[in-house]
Scaffold this motif. Sequence first.
Motif, PDB file in Angstrom:
ATOM      1  N   HIS A 255       0.734  -1.198  -0.061  1.00 39.01           N
ATOM      2  CA  HIS A 255       0.039   0.020  -0.046  1.00 39.01           C
ATOM      3  C   HIS A 255       0.867   1.384  -0.133  1.00 39.01           C
ATOM      4  O   HIS A 255       1.810   1.282   0.771  1.00 39.01           O
ATOM      5  N   PRO A 256       0.649   2.247  -0.714  1.00 41.19           N
ATOM      6  CA  PRO A 256       1.432   3.490  -0.950  1.00 41.19           C
ATOM      7  C   PRO A 256       1.720   4.405   0.358  1.00 41.19           C
ATOM      8  O   PRO A 256       2.519   5.042   0.224  1.00 41.19           O
ATOM      9  N   ARG A 257       0.680   4.043   1.240  1.00 39.64           N
ATOM     10  CA  ARG A 257       1.099   4.939   2.316  1.00 39.64           C
ATOM     11  C   ARG A 257       1.198   3.944   3.974  1.00 39.64           C
ATOM     12  O   ARG A 257       1.156   4.666   4.868  1.00 39.64           O
ATOM     13  N   ILE A 258       1.408   2.887   3.466  1.00 35.79           N
ATOM     14  CA  ILE A 258       2.104   1.932   4.537  1.00 35.79           C
ATOM     15  C   ILE A 258       3.466   1.438   4.556  1.00 35.79           C
ATOM     16  O   ILE A 258       4.049   1.194   3.438  1.00 35.79           O
ATOM     17  N   ASN A 259       4.097   1.712   5.724  1.00 33.56           N
ATOM     18  CA  ASN A 259       5.629   1.336   5.754  1.00 33.56           C
ATOM     19  C   ASN A 259       5.846   0.680   7.144  1.00 33.56           C
ATOM     20  O   ASN A 259       6.394   1.298   7.810  1.00 33.56           O
ATOM     21  N   ILE A 260       5.581  -0.572   7.140  1.00 32.05           N
ATOM     22  CA  ILE A 260       5.566  -1.342   8.624  1.00 32.05           C
ATOM     23  C   ILE A 260       7.024  -1.598   8.672  1.00 32.05           C
ATOM     24  O   ILE A 260       7.782  -2.479   7.676  1.00 32.05           O
ATOM     25  N   LEU A 261       7.793  -1.397   9.697  1.00 32.87           N
ATOM     26  CA  LEU A 261       9.110  -1.899   9.970  1.00 32.87           C
ATOM     27  C   LEU A 261       9.307  -3.566  10.078  1.00 32.87           C
ATOM     28  O   LEU A 261       8.324  -4.095  10.092  1.00 32.87           O
ATOM     29  N   GLN A 262      10.425  -4.111  10.094  1.00 31.76           N
ATOM     30  CA  GLN A 262      10.870  -5.494  10.490  1.00 31.76           C
ATOM     31  C   GLN A 262      10.732  -5.691  11.911  1.00 31.76           C
ATOM     32  O   GLN A 262      11.358  -5.050  12.800  1.00 31.76           O
TER      33      GLN A 262
END
Length: 421
Positions: A255-262
């Motif tokens: 999703h272009p507005r999601i950036n979950i870390l690892q």
Amino acid sequence: MSFETISVVGLGYIGLPTAAMFASRKKKVIGVDVNQHAVETINRGEIHIVEPDLDMIVHAAVTEGYLKAVSTPEPADAFLIAVPTPFKECAGGEIPEPDLRFIEAASKAIAPVLKKGDIVILESTSPVGATEQMAEWLAEARSDLTFPQMVGENADVNIAHCPERVLPGHVVRELVENDRVIGGLTKKCSERSVELYKTFVQGECVITNARTAEMVKLTENSCRDVQIAFANELSMICDELNINVWELISLANRHPRINILQPGPGVGGHCIAVDPWFIVSKTPEQAKLIYQARKVNDSKPKWVIDKVKIAISDFLQEHPSRTANSITIACYGLAFKANIDDLRESPALMISKEIVKLHQGQTFLVEPNISSIPVDIDASLISISKAIDEADIHVMLVDHEEFKDQKPENAIVVDTKGIWL
């Protein structure tokens, strides 16, 4: 006023690279450290930490006579303090409070050699108000000099805070390229700090006040801690629901507005695992989310250890002729993050220690970035290949590059980084 001689107090992961960068610009730099081994190593033109490209810069600076290390401060025009800020001891469940004793010691050490026209900059990550406290310690030690809290712009000695904002493994590049936030106790303090840092900093030097500069670093790391806590909590949820968390995050991040870390085994290092507590200790009633994120991340190592206990049980069920004390466990990685040697606040180190303590059999430790393990761990440091060949249970704790190309086959694996799944 130009700065011909610069003193850096604390020659660790931030202080030594900073000293080296000034020296690389042909400034005379005096590094100060209480660690005699560090002093002797640097004066041989070598380094006592692992940081790409730093060894060449230090060697050149020492060889050309621009950098030397000493145990006792000497006169200089600018003093940068880059010493640790640990916690005070506290009982379980209490909110840790910052311990400023190293900043105090550094302040009292440089006080005798201060002179009119000098500037003192605190780089140590600090709770809000630490720079003002440092100024008070200096004023108490040198009643013959004036400081900004006493006479403002007319002070004999200028005081400022400039937090380091670099990534281990990329320190040399980021020291030069990253923007710096500079908070002087007065306008003149800030302007002179900018002049000093522009010796090598190509990024923008942004001026604010000292308290905001202190809070900037704490805010950056608290934000990341909250984001990591979300990923770690998600990994525990997915384990309960039998979902591959790494696949889930990969899909969600499309999703272009999601950036979950690892996710990982916890949070370590002297920044993200520490700095949020500085905010919580000052404002416990307001910092509820930051506090909860810390609790989530601090709980992750115990969750990993529980998974290792389950792995031991599973192995014994699959091999009924074996006993617990005949099982060999290999822990991969001791550093707090990939591709560095830094063990500070490392969850991987904490987990490995606990496994050695609780496991009746042999435990192997694999850490390609160090040559010896801490003296308080009763285990062997071995090669990757030997661990893969001989261990029964493999615990992946740090995603070092060396681990990605070698994978145990048909073995029980507890993978906290998702690189062998």
